[in-house]
Enzyme design. Structure first.
Site, PDB file in Angstrom:
ATOM      1  N   HIS A  14       0.835  -1.194   0.000  1.00  0.00           N
ATOM      2  CA  HIS A  14       0.000   0.000   0.000  1.00  0.00           C
ATOM      3  C   HIS A  14       0.870   1.244   0.000  1.00  0.00           C
ATOM      4  O   HIS A  14       2.103   1.176   0.053  1.00  0.00           O
ATOM      5  CB  HIS A  14      -1.004   0.015   1.172  1.00  0.00           C
ATOM      6  CG  HIS A  14      -0.446   0.436   2.488  1.00  0.00           C
ATOM      7  ND1 HIS A  14      -1.225   0.906   3.519  1.00  0.00           N
ATOM      8  CD2 HIS A  14       0.824   0.459   2.957  1.00  0.00           C
ATOM      9  CE1 HIS A  14      -0.470   1.194   4.551  1.00  0.00           C
ATOM     10  NE2 HIS A  14       0.773   0.929   4.245  1.00  0.00           N
ATOM     11  N   CYS A  33       5.048   5.186   5.208  1.00  0.00           N
ATOM     12  CA  CYS A  33       3.903   4.671   4.454  1.00  0.00           C
ATOM     13  C   CYS A  33       3.563   5.562   3.258  1.00  0.00           C
ATOM     14  O   CYS A  33       2.734   5.197   2.430  1.00  0.00           O
ATOM     15  CB  CYS A  33       2.684   4.507   5.359  1.00  0.00           C
ATOM     16  SG  CYS A  33       2.761   2.984   6.336  1.00  0.00           S
ATOM     17  N   HIS A  39       5.221  -0.037  -0.603  1.00  0.00           N
ATOM     18  CA  HIS A  39       5.893  -0.879   0.379  1.00  0.00           C
ATOM     19  C   HIS A  39       4.854  -1.879   0.872  1.00  0.00           C
ATOM     20  O   HIS A  39       3.665  -1.729   0.590  1.00  0.00           O
ATOM     21  CB  HIS A  39       6.428  -0.050   1.555  1.00  0.00           C
ATOM     22  CG  HIS A  39       5.318   0.557   2.350  1.00  0.00           C
ATOM     23  ND1 HIS A  39       4.677   1.684   1.935  1.00  0.00           N
ATOM     24  CD2 HIS A  39       4.715   0.167   3.488  1.00  0.00           C
ATOM     25  CE1 HIS A  39       3.722   1.972   2.813  1.00  0.00           C
ATOM     26  NE2 HIS A  39       3.717   1.062   3.764  1.00  0.00           N
ATOM     27  N   HIS A  41       3.311  -4.758   4.025  1.00  0.00           N
ATOM     28  CA  HIS A  41       3.218  -5.146   5.433  1.00  0.00           C
ATOM     29  C   HIS A  41       2.804  -6.604   5.504  1.00  0.00           C
ATOM     30  O   HIS A  41       2.094  -7.101   4.620  1.00  0.00           O
ATOM     31  CB  HIS A  41       2.165  -4.318   6.170  1.00  0.00           C
ATOM     32  CG  HIS A  41       2.521  -2.875   6.319  1.00  0.00           C
ATOM     33  ND1 HIS A  41       3.427  -2.412   7.246  1.00  0.00           N
ATOM     34  CD2 HIS A  41       2.086  -1.785   5.642  1.00  0.00           C
ATOM     35  CE1 HIS A  41       3.526  -1.095   7.142  1.00  0.00           C
ATOM     36  NE2 HIS A  41       2.730  -0.680   6.175  1.00  0.00           N
ATOM     37  N   ASP A  79      -4.550 -10.727  -0.022  1.00  0.00           N
ATOM     38  CA  ASP A  79      -3.210 -11.317   0.052  1.00  0.00           C
ATOM     39  C   ASP A  79      -2.432 -11.152  -1.254  1.00  0.00           C
ATOM     40  O   ASP A  79      -2.943 -11.458  -2.338  1.00  0.00           O
ATOM     41  CB  ASP A  79      -3.333 -12.810   0.399  1.00  0.00           C
ATOM     42  CG  ASP A  79      -1.997 -13.410   0.783  1.00  0.00           C
ATOM     43  OD1 ASP A  79      -1.164 -12.709   1.387  1.00  0.00           O
ATOM     44  OD2 ASP A  79      -1.790 -14.607   0.465  1.00  0.00           O
ATOM     45  N   HIS A  80      -1.221 -10.635  -1.120  1.00  0.00           N
ATOM     46  CA  HIS A  80      -0.325 -10.395  -2.264  1.00  0.00           C
ATOM     47  C   HIS A  80      -0.924  -9.433  -3.280  1.00  0.00           C
ATOM     48  O   HIS A  80      -0.639  -9.525  -4.476  1.00  0.00           O
ATOM     49  CB  HIS A  80       0.095 -11.711  -2.925  1.00  0.00           C
ATOM     50  CG  HIS A  80       1.106 -12.458  -2.108  1.00  0.00           C
ATOM     51  ND1 HIS A  80       0.779 -13.102  -0.937  1.00  0.00           N
ATOM     52  CD2 HIS A  80       2.440 -12.625  -2.262  1.00  0.00           C
ATOM     53  CE1 HIS A  80       1.872 -13.655  -0.434  1.00  0.00           C
ATOM     54  NE2 HIS A  80       2.891 -13.374  -1.201  1.00  0.00           N
ATOM     55  N   GLU A 125      -0.705  -4.259  11.984  1.00  0.00           N
ATOM     56  CA  GLU A 125       0.087  -3.860  10.807  1.00  0.00           C
ATOM     57  C   GLU A 125       1.581  -4.082  11.040  1.00  0.00           C
ATOM     58  O   GLU A 125       2.305  -4.522  10.155  1.00  0.00           O
ATOM     59  CB  GLU A 125      -0.177  -2.397  10.470  1.00  0.00           C
ATOM     60  CG  GLU A 125       0.482  -1.954   9.170  1.00  0.00           C
ATOM     61  CD  GLU A 125       0.216  -0.496   8.864  1.00  0.00           C
ATOM     62  OE1 GLU A 125      -0.669  -0.225   8.042  1.00  0.00           O
ATOM     63  OE2 GLU A 125       0.885   0.378   9.443  1.00  0.00           O
TER      64      GLU A 125
HETATM   65 NI    NI Z   1       2.446   1.192   5.434  1.00  0.00          NI
END
Ligand code: NI
Length: 136
Positions: A14, A33, A39, A41, A79-80, A125
Site C-alpha cells: 500500500h 507509508c 511498500h 506489510h 493477500d499479495h 500492521e
Molecule cells: Ni504502510
C-alpha cells in the site's frame, strides 16, 4: 457469552498519500507509508465472534467455517495484492490505513456470520501498531 477469535494472515502493498499534497507534506503526515514506490506489510487479522456454546457440540460456530469465510471474503482479495488498486471493497479515494481496513473488513464479514455475532476486527500492521473495530 464466549468470545472466539480466529487469526488469519496476509501480505499486501500500500501507500498512504494525498494526491493534492506535496511529497514533503505526505512524508510529514504518513512517514514511511507515503513511499511513492510502494511498500508492504505482513498483516495479522484477528476476527472475534461471540455467542453461547451449543450444549451438544460446545460450538456456536465451527471455527473451520469461520476460517473459510474469512479466507473467501477477505484474505483471497487482499493477500499479495495492492490495497490501493486491487481490492474491490477498498474505495480508491480511501486511505488504506489499518483503521479504515478494520471498518471495511467488518462490513465485508458481517453478512456472512451466522449463528453468532461479530464482536471485533483487529488488524495488526506491525508489531507495534494495530487497530480494532467493534462495529461502531
Ligand atoms: Ni504502510
Amino acid at each position: 457469552m464466549v468470545y472466539l477469535t480466529r487469526r488469519e494472515r496476509f501480505n499486501a502493498a500500500h501507500k498512504l498519500y494525498v494526491a493534492d499534497w506535496s511529497e514533503e507534506k505526505n512524508e510529514a503526515v504518513f512517514g514511511k507509508c507515503a513511499n511513492k514506490n510502494w511498500h508492504g506489510h505482513n498483516y495479522d487479522l484477528h476476527v472475534t465472534v461471540k455467542g453461547v456454546p451449543d450444549p451438544v457440540t460446545g460450538y456456536f460456530i465451527n471455527v473451520k467455517d469461520l476460517s473459510a469465510i474469512i479466507k473467501e471474503v477477505i484474505i483471497d482479495k487482499l493477500d499479495h495484492n495492492n490495497l490501493n488498486m486491487d481490492v474491490d471493497f477498498i474505495p480508491t479515494n480511501m486511505q488504506a490505513t489499518t483503521e479504515n481496513l478494520c471498518i471495511l473488513i467488518w462490513q465485508q464479514l458481517v453478512p456472512h456470520i451466522k449463528g453468532c455475532q461479530l464482536h471485533s476486527v483487529k488488524l495488526i500492521e506491525t508489531e507495534n501498531i494495530y487497530a480494532e473495530y467493534f462495529g461502531e
